[in-house]
Design an enzyme around this catalytic site. Structure first.
Site, short mmCIF file in Angstrom:
data_model
loop_
_atom_site.label_atom_id
_atom_site.label_comp_id
_atom_site.label_asym_id
_atom_site.label_seq_id
_atom_site.Cartn_x
_atom_site.Cartn_y
_atom_site.Cartn_z
N ASP A 1 1.38 -0.97 0.28
CA ASP A 1 -0.01 0.03 -0.43
C ASP A 1 0.80 1.28 0.26
OD1 ASP A 1 -2.04 -1.51 0.20
OD2 ASP A 1 -2.24 -1.66 2.31
N GLY A 2 2.45 0.72 -0.32
CA GLY A 2 3.24 2.14 -0.67
C GLY A 2 3.38 2.77 -1.54
#
Length: 284
Positions: A228-229
């Site tokens: 999720d980065g």
């Protein structure tokens, strides 16, 4: 029907005269510019440019444009690529059991809002087969178990290759793609159900409710090995209050997930997103 265009994207070291040089190259080949957007990142010393022009009347044949752009970018000491607006990308959608993002993307594609084809839907559950097939997509069910994840991903990659897929969209696919998968197929967009970088990982709505937040959202981003980065493309938010329970947050969040993912995909397909230094410039 709109006139086909060529879209040039260039990232190179910044210096005076770049706008003139790039637009001059298009003009010298007879191109009529429709849109031009530029950005200078002073801290990085980089110049980013997106120029779109009509193909009608352009002096170079289509097959000669990409090599000419490569030579142009090399002369500027950077990277460049060109895309054509009438070339609909072949997209595969990965799903699990939730259908709201899948339905939205398939409907928008059928309605002509998203310039893409969806020949393939891949899922680790069989639940959404009828839905995918109603929209003319082949549905492939490949279970992903802890002891068979590597085998499942190899099968996924083979199916993607067989169908000539250019982009994968994770539309609530509740699995983490491995580094090996991303090394083989890096063009992946994900929708995460929080306003990143807050509440990465699982159950973000539950954690947001526990913290008593007053705003929730959804984030569409490119997928990298950093969970999720990856570089953020689009985000959408909605207010919540103390009267909302977790189910209310989930219900409101689903609307944001659909909206953020559709907007991000449209921006990507229209080549309005440029990735550099782990972030994005979005020319909207």
């Amino acid at each position: 029907m709109s006139v086909p265009t060529a879209i040039l994207q260039v990232i190179c070291p910044d210096r005076p005269g770049l706008v003139s040089e790039l637009s001059g190259w298009v003009a010298a080949n007879g191109g009529n510019i429709r849109h031009a957007d530029h950005h200078t990142d002073a801290g990085a010393g980089l110049f980013l440019s997106r120029i779109e022009w009509q193909l009608e009347g352009f002096g170079l044949p289509r097959e000669a444009v990409a090599p000419a752009v490569t030579a142009l970018a090399e002369r500027l000491g950077g990277d460049g690529q060109v895309h054509f607006s009438d070339a609909a990308a072949r997209v595969a959608i990965f799903v699990s059991k939730q259908d709201h993002c899948l339905v939205d993307l398939l409907w928008r594609t059928r309605a002509g809002e998203l310039p893409m084809q969806v020949p393939l839907v891949i899922s680790n559950h069989p639940d959404l087969q009828a839905l995918a097939e109603d929209f003319g997509a082949r549905f492939v069910h490949l279970p992903v178990l802890p002891d068979s994840k590597q085998e499942a991903e190899r099968a996924q990659l083979q199916v993607l290759e067989d169908h000539g897929i250019e982009l994968v969209v994770l539309a609530k696919y509740m699995q983490v793609l491995s580094p090996d998968f991303l090394a083989s197929f890096p063009a992946v967009i994900n929708i995460h159900h929080s306003f990143l970088p807050a509440f990465k990982g699982a159950q973000p709505y539950h954690r947001a409710w526990e913290r008593g937040v007053k705003l929730i959202g959804a984030t569409a981003h490119y997928v990298t090995e950093d969970l999720d980065g990856g570089p953020i493309i689009e985000q959408a938010t909605v207010p919540v209050s103390h009267r909302d329970d977790v189910e209310d947050l989930i219900r409101k969040g689903r609307d944001m997930e659909r909206l953020a993912l559709a907007r991000a995909l449209r921006l990507h397909l229209r080549r309005q997103v440029m990735v550099y230094r782990g972030r994005t410039a979005v020319f909207s």
